[in-house]
Design a protein around this motif. Sequence first.
Motif: not given
Length: 247
Positions: A93-97, A103-108
């Motif tokens: 479960v993720r709240n913050i990248a 890495k997978r979606f290039a989200i900082e």
Amino acid sequence: MPRRKKLYEGKAKIIYQGPEPGTIVQYFKDDATAFNNKKKASIVGKGVINNLISEYLMNKISKIGVKTHFLRRLNIREQLVKKVEIIPVEVVVRNIAAGSISKRFAIEEGTKLPRSMVEYYYKDDNLGDPLISEEHITGFGWANINEIEEILNTSLIINDFLKDLFMGVGLKLIDFKIEFGRLYLGNKAEIILADEFSPDNCRLWDSKTNEKMDKDRFRRDLGNVASAYQEVANRLGIDLKKTHSYD
Ligand code: UDP
């Protein structure tokens, strides 16, 4: 007490046969591994801290009505839990990248996700725990549709609860991984939370400084791993000097 029969040795825990039927003992090791076993070390005291943190959080989680495998802590490194049939799915479960989603979606790293997101990974070290979908879980029979719905709902409830709990002690719950098991009562199976909840399987950042207080300190060679885990325990109000044994 005679030494218990070892049933399984994992990366961070050893599983022993329990003293009563239907129970097992989880022994928390100091060993740490990352990157699918490529990086290994021993972090002195980690096992003791994780045993106490997991006891604390499992007890809290059960108070909100989520069934867990936790029965009681036996000593500083061991806890007695219900023996379950582990579902071979790691629920993240993720709240913050952070980590793999960044890495997978290039989200900082540190970017708030539009909503809490749940991912599933197939628990298989040889395959490197691949990302899977509900379709794989039901299609390959790892869990049925009702079970996966319950796992999803329960994971989100746990997330809502723990996000607030950690916020209360100045920590951001970035993400976490949990596992569930089946407990058979006659021919009916109940889904219950299993494994552990500790800084080994979640990301916790200090609310003010964003300092990492979790296993990323080990993965990324940031140092002071044990003291960060200790700080998490301290903030939760866990007495690390507790050495009481129920044996
Ligand atoms: N996690 C875990 N065991 C694993 C993989 C991930 O406990 O085998 C936890 C990890 O500590 C983090 C969350 O699951 O809290 C998400 O991990 P991610 O997919 O970002 O992978 P990572 O970057 O840790 O390899």
